[in-house]
Motif scaffolding. Structure first.
Motif, PDB file in Angstrom:
ATOM      1  N   PHE A   1       8.313  -1.148  -4.126  1.00 48.64           N
ATOM      2  CA  PHE A   1       8.239  -1.362  -2.683  1.00 48.64           C
ATOM      3  C   PHE A   1       7.127  -2.357  -2.405  1.00 48.64           C
ATOM      4  N   VAL A   2       7.414  -3.311  -1.503  1.00 50.77           N
ATOM      5  CA  VAL A   2       6.465  -4.347  -1.134  1.00 50.77           C
ATOM      6  C   VAL A   2       6.320  -4.333   0.387  1.00 50.77           C
ATOM      7  N   ASP A   3       5.095  -4.289   0.864  1.00 44.79           N
ATOM      8  CA  ASP A   3       4.815  -4.299   2.296  1.00 44.79           C
ATOM      9  C   ASP A   3       5.342  -5.596   2.906  1.00 44.79           C
ATOM     10  N   ASP A   4       6.009  -5.513   4.065  1.00 47.08           N
ATOM     11  CA  ASP A   4       6.536  -6.720   4.705  1.00 47.08           C
ATOM     12  C   ASP A   4       5.550  -7.339   5.692  1.00 47.08           C
TER      13      ASP A   4
ATOM     14  N   GLY B   1       6.947  -2.531   7.980  1.00 41.38           N
ATOM     15  CA  GLY B   1       8.087  -2.095   7.169  1.00 41.38           C
ATOM     16  C   GLY B   1       7.828  -2.386   5.708  1.00 41.38           C
ATOM     17  N   GLN B   2       8.869  -2.294   4.905  1.00 36.93           N
ATOM     18  CA  GLN B   2       8.712  -2.605   3.486  1.00 36.93           C
ATOM     19  C   GLN B   2      10.024  -3.078   2.883  1.00 36.93           C
ATOM     20  N   PHE B   3       9.875  -3.845   1.820  1.00 35.46           N
ATOM     21  CA  PHE B   3      11.015  -4.307   1.034  1.00 35.46           C
ATOM     22  C   PHE B   3      11.134  -3.449  -0.215  1.00 35.46           C
TER      23      PHE B   3
ATOM     24  N   GLU C   1      12.484  -4.029  -3.748  1.00 32.18           N
ATOM     25  CA  GLU C   1      12.888  -5.154  -4.588  1.00 32.18           C
ATOM     26  C   GLU C   1      13.118  -4.669  -6.008  1.00 32.18           C
TER      27      GLU C   1
ATOM     28  N   LYS D   1      17.240  -6.817  -2.611  1.00 33.63           N
ATOM     29  CA  LYS D   1      16.058  -6.937  -1.748  1.00 33.63           C
ATOM     30  C   LYS D   1      16.440  -6.268  -0.433  1.00 33.63           C
TER      31      LYS D   1
ATOM     32  N   HIS E   1      15.519  -4.376   2.969  1.00 31.32           N
ATOM     33  CA  HIS E   1      14.416  -4.408   3.926  1.00 31.32           C
ATOM     34  C   HIS E   1      14.475  -3.193   4.854  1.00 31.32           C
TER      35      HIS E   1
END
Length: 182
Positions: A124-127, A131-133, A135, A162, A164
C-alpha cells in the motif's frame, strides 16, 4: 467453352453463391467461433471506478453468482488477443469481483469465465490525499468458462494492479490481466 475456359451460366453462378450463403446462415456460430478463438493468451485492462452489481447478467457459470450482493463491477477494455472491438478506449465487457472473497468473473465478447485468487504480492502506498494505492500482482486460476474461452479452464491469470482506494471511499481500478491456457 470460350478460349479453353468453361462457360458457367449466370443462373448456376448465382445458385452456387446462394447455396454457400445458405450454409453460413444455417450454421454461423460454428464459423464465427472457429475464427474468434483467442490464441494461447490474451490481455485485457480493468479500468475505472467500481460500482455495485445491479441486475448483473447471467454469465452461465456455476462457480459465481454476480447477483448475490457480494460483487462489485468495473469495465474491461481490450489490449490484445480478444475478438470484437479493438478500440482500447471503449469498454468491451465487465469484470466482477468480491472484495470480501476470493472469486471473480469476466464477461467479454465470446463468453465468460470465473476465477479464484490464489496468490498475491502487493504493497500500500499513500496517495497524499487521504487515500492509498494498492500496487502489486495477483495470481488467479481459471475455474470455469463459457463460449470460446472453454479451453482456458485450468489456465492462469497474472494481474498487474494499481488499485486506488480514495479518501471518499470510492475505489478506482487500473489493472492489466495476462490470461493464458493451462
Amino acid at each position: 467453352m470460350t478460349a479453353s475456359q468453361p462457360l458457367i451460366s449466370r443462373r448456376a453462378a448465382i445458385g452456387g453463391g446462394l447455396a454457400g450463403l445458405g450454409g453460413l446462415l444455417l450454421f454461423p456460430g460454428q464459423l464465427l467461433a472457429k475464427a474468434a478463438v483467442p490464441s494461447d493468451s490474451f490481455v485485457v485492462l480493468l479500468k475505472g471506478p467500481y460500482g455495485p452489481v445491479v441486475h448483473g447478467p447471467n454469465l452461465g457459470l456455476s462457480a459465481v453468482d454476480v447477483n448475490d450482493g457480494s460483487y462489485s463491477t468495473v469495465g474491461i477494455f481490450p489490449v490484445s488477443g480478444i475478438p470484437g472491438n479493438t478500440n482500447q478506449n471503449k469498454v468491451v465487457g465487465n469484470f466482477f469481483v468480491q472484495f470480501e472473497g476470493d472469486l471473480c468473473a469476466y464477461h467479454i465478447p465470446g463468453g465468460s469465465f470465473a476465477m479464484r485468487f490464489t496468490g498475491s504480492d502487493f504493497i500500500f502506498v499513500d496517495d497524499g490525499a487521504g487515500g492509498q494505492f494498492l500496487e502489486g500482482t495477483f495470481e488467479l486460476t481459471i475455474l470455469e468458462a463459457t463460449g470460446i474461452y472453454r479451453p482456458f479452464v485450468g489456465g492462469h491469470n497474472h494481474m498487474v494492479d494499481k488499485l486506488h482506494f480514495l479518501a471518499s471511499g470510492a475505489v478506482e481500478e487500473y489493472c492489466f490481466c495476462f490470461i493464458s491456457h493451462p
